[in-house]
Design a protein around this motif. Sequence first.
Motif, PDB file in Angstrom:
ATOM      1  N   TRP A   1       0.814  -1.216   0.000  1.00 46.42           N
ATOM      2  CA  TRP A   1       0.000   0.000   0.000  1.00 46.42           C
ATOM      3  C   TRP A   1       0.848   1.266   0.000  1.00 46.42           C
ATOM      4  CZ3 TRP A   1      -4.569  -0.187  -1.771  1.00 46.42           C
ATOM      5  CH2 TRP A   1      -5.339  -1.342  -1.624  1.00 46.42           C
ATOM      6  N   SER A   2       2.080   1.161   0.469  1.00 45.88           N
ATOM      7  CA  SER A   2       2.990   2.309   0.356  1.00 45.88           C
ATOM      8  C   SER A   2       3.307   2.579  -1.110  1.00 45.88           C
ATOM      9  CB  SER A   2       4.284   2.047   1.133  1.00 45.88           C
ATOM     10  OG  SER A   2       4.055   2.025   2.518  1.00 45.88           O
ATOM     11  N   ILE A   3       3.548   1.513  -1.868  1.00 42.02           N
ATOM     12  CA  ILE A   3       3.820   1.666  -3.297  1.00 42.02           C
ATOM     13  C   ILE A   3       2.600   2.235  -4.011  1.00 42.02           C
ATOM     14  CG2 ILE A   3       4.290   0.411  -5.441  1.00 42.02           C
ATOM     15  CD1 ILE A   3       6.022  -1.505  -3.778  1.00 42.02           C
ATOM     16  N   VAL A   4       1.427   1.702  -3.677  1.00 41.80           N
ATOM     17  CA  VAL A   4       0.189   2.219  -4.278  1.00 41.80           C
ATOM     18  C   VAL A   4       0.022   3.699  -3.955  1.00 41.80           C
ATOM     19  CG1 VAL A   4      -2.334   2.099  -4.209  1.00 41.80           C
ATOM     20  CG2 VAL A   4      -0.988  -0.011  -4.291  1.00 41.80           C
ATOM     21  N   SER A   5       0.274   4.063  -2.705  1.00 36.91           N
ATOM     22  CA  SER A   5       0.092   5.461  -2.295  1.00 36.91           C
ATOM     23  C   SER A   5       1.081   6.387  -2.992  1.00 36.91           C
ATOM     24  CB  SER A   5       0.234   5.583  -0.775  1.00 36.91           C
ATOM     25  OG  SER A   5       1.568   5.347  -0.357  1.00 36.91           O
ATOM     26  N   ILE A   6       2.281   5.887  -3.257  1.00 39.00           N
ATOM     27  CA  ILE A   6       3.278   6.712  -3.953  1.00 39.00           C
ATOM     28  C   ILE A   6       2.837   6.977  -5.387  1.00 39.00           C
ATOM     29  CG2 ILE A   6       5.626   6.720  -4.870  1.00 39.00           C
ATOM     30  CD1 ILE A   6       6.460   5.220  -2.301  1.00 39.00           C
ATOM     31  N   PHE A   7       2.381   5.941  -6.070  1.00 38.27           N
ATOM     32  CA  PHE A   7       1.884   6.136  -7.438  1.00 38.27           C
ATOM     33  C   PHE A   7       0.668   7.073  -7.444  1.00 38.27           C
ATOM     34  CE2 PHE A   7       4.548   2.549  -8.479  1.00 38.27           C
ATOM     35  CZ  PHE A   7       4.892   2.777  -9.805  1.00 38.27           C
TER      36      PHE A   7
ATOM     37  N   ILE B   1      -2.120  11.003  -9.354  1.00 39.24           N
ATOM     38  CA  ILE B   1      -3.500  11.424  -9.087  1.00 39.24           C
ATOM     39  C   ILE B   1      -3.548  12.728  -8.287  1.00 39.24           C
ATOM     40  CG2 ILE B   1      -5.732  10.757  -8.124  1.00 39.24           C
ATOM     41  CD1 ILE B   1      -4.792   9.044 -10.485  1.00 39.24           C
ATOM     42  N   SER B   2      -2.956  12.697  -7.106  1.00 37.15           N
ATOM     43  CA  SER B   2      -3.017  13.895  -6.253  1.00 37.15           C
ATOM     44  C   SER B   2      -1.875  14.867  -6.527  1.00 37.15           C
ATOM     45  CB  SER B   2      -2.990  13.485  -4.778  1.00 37.15           C
ATOM     46  OG  SER B   2      -1.743  12.884  -4.438  1.00 37.15           O
ATOM     47  N   HIS B   3      -0.845  14.395  -7.256  1.00 39.34           N
ATOM     48  CA  HIS B   3       0.331  15.218  -7.579  1.00 39.34           C
ATOM     49  C   HIS B   3       0.994  15.776  -6.317  1.00 39.34           C
ATOM     50  CE1 HIS B   3      -0.965  14.898 -11.716  1.00 39.34           C
ATOM     51  NE2 HIS B   3      -2.147  15.395 -11.389  1.00 39.34           N
TER      52      HIS B   3
ATOM     53  N   PHE C   1      12.782   6.505  -4.161  1.00 38.68           N
ATOM     54  CA  PHE C   1      11.582   5.672  -4.060  1.00 38.68           C
ATOM     55  C   PHE C   1      11.557   4.910  -2.734  1.00 38.68           C
ATOM     56  CE2 PHE C   1       9.188   1.732  -5.030  1.00 38.68           C
ATOM     57  CZ  PHE C   1       7.974   2.306  -5.387  1.00 38.68           C
ATOM     58  N   LEU C   2      12.695   4.320  -2.369  1.00 42.57           N
ATOM     59  CA  LEU C   2      12.778   3.601  -1.099  1.00 42.57           C
ATOM     60  C   LEU C   2      12.613   4.553   0.082  1.00 42.57           C
ATOM     61  CD1 LEU C   2      15.716   1.111  -1.826  1.00 42.57           C
ATOM     62  CD2 LEU C   2      13.263   0.621  -1.735  1.00 42.57           C
ATOM     63  N   ASP C   3      13.154   5.753  -0.062  1.00 43.03           N
ATOM     64  CA  ASP C   3      12.997   6.761   0.985  1.00 43.03           C
ATOM     65  C   ASP C   3      11.522   7.108   1.183  1.00 43.03           C
ATOM     66  OD1 ASP C   3      14.039   9.047   2.744  1.00 43.03           O
ATOM     67  OD2 ASP C   3      12.898  10.142   1.227  1.00 43.03           O
ATOM     68  N   ALA C   4      10.788   7.182   0.079  1.00 46.13           N
ATOM     69  CA  ALA C   4       9.360   7.496   0.156  1.00 46.13           C
ATOM     70  C   ALA C   4       8.587   6.385   0.853  1.00 46.13           C
ATOM     71  CB  ALA C   4       8.802   7.730  -1.247  1.00 46.13           C
ATOM     72  N   ILE C   5       9.044   5.140   0.665  1.00 43.29           N
ATOM     73  CA  ILE C   5       8.384   4.017   1.342  1.00 43.29           C
ATOM     74  C   ILE C   5       8.712   4.025   2.831  1.00 43.29           C
ATOM     75  CG2 ILE C   5       8.289   1.504   1.560  1.00 43.29           C
ATOM     76  CD1 ILE C   5       8.735   1.288  -1.428  1.00 43.29           C
ATOM     77  N   VAL C   6      10.003   4.067   3.130  1.00 39.79           N
ATOM     78  CA  VAL C   6      10.447   3.975   4.524  1.00 39.79           C
ATOM     79  C   VAL C   6       9.913   5.129   5.360  1.00 39.79           C
ATOM     80  CG1 VAL C   6      12.463   4.024   6.037  1.00 39.79           C
ATOM     81  CG2 VAL C   6      12.513   2.660   3.942  1.00 39.79           C
ATOM     82  N   ASN C   7       9.875   6.315   4.779  1.00 35.44           N
ATOM     83  CA  ASN C   7       9.437   7.502   5.518  1.00 35.44           C
ATOM     84  C   ASN C   7       7.989   7.882   5.233  1.00 35.44           C
ATOM     85  OD1 ASN C   7      11.951   8.377   6.967  1.00 35.44           O
ATOM     86  ND2 ASN C   7      12.752   8.332   4.881  1.00 35.44           N
ATOM     87  N   THR C   8       7.248   6.941   4.674  1.00 33.34           N
ATOM     88  CA  THR C   8       5.794   7.058   4.455  1.00 33.34           C
ATOM     89  C   THR C   8       5.405   8.375   3.791  1.00 33.34           C
ATOM     90  OG1 THR C   8       5.340   7.970   6.676  1.00 33.34           O
ATOM     91  CG2 THR C   8       5.383   5.584   6.456  1.00 33.34           C
ATOM     92  N   LYS C   9       6.135   8.740   2.743  1.00 34.24           N
ATOM     93  CA  LYS C   9       5.867  10.018   2.080  1.00 34.24           C
ATOM     94  C   LYS C   9       4.656   9.952   1.158  1.00 34.24           C
ATOM     95  CE  LYS C   9      10.604  11.740   2.352  1.00 34.24           C
ATOM     96  NZ  LYS C   9      11.801  12.213   1.608  1.00 34.24           N
ATOM     97  N   GLY C  10       4.305   8.755   0.720  1.00 28.83           N
ATOM     98  CA  GLY C  10       3.130   8.632  -0.123  1.00 28.83           C
ATOM     99  C   GLY C  10       1.840   8.776   0.657  1.00 28.83           C
TER     100      GLY C  10
END
Length: 209
Positions: A98-104, A109-111, A124-133
Amino acid sequence: MDMIEQKANVAQYNPTIDVMNIAACIAVVALHVNGGIWGFTRNLNWAIMLITECVCYWAVPVFFMITGATLLDYRLRYSTKVFFQKRFTKTGIPFVFWSIVSIFWAVYISHYLPPDVLSNLGVFLDAIVNTKGMSIYWFFPPLFALYLVIPVFSQISEDKRKNTFLYGSAIAFIICSCLPLLLSFLKVSFNMPVIGGGDTADIFSSAIT
């Protein structure tokens, strides 16, 4: 009490856990729809949102306490290997997926995130680990940290847990709450890394109670 009796006690249904889970879920939903609290205005609506925030703020700590209460005696049910397998399948895989889904979603979608998040593996890994999506996924990293220390805590014999965890809760409270506040009055910067923190204290509390 022999091992069979202990296993029977562990397996007993505890309705309090379900009640706490349900109440905490409702409180979390209330917090998530209460985003207006972060924009201060002098009116009744904001006052109601403030009350909602204060009344429901206990929800996440309760989830951590439930984690401790339900998993601390996992050794009576299965091995540590099985413990980690269960945690990985129940929370690890969903978190990554769901982290990957949220990043996409955040990119297309939300830009909310820039497109280069998808073109650089490190970013990309940073966005997953730090829940940026999805910022509300912040809950997972500390949860995973607790999963890692539960096998250590579970080694403490039951007759020593109350005093040991009471001590741990006191230390966490002093380091996380009291010391930074006192030093701020003295205008002294607090640069000590917080070990465990409030989430670990929640597990301690679950064992004490």
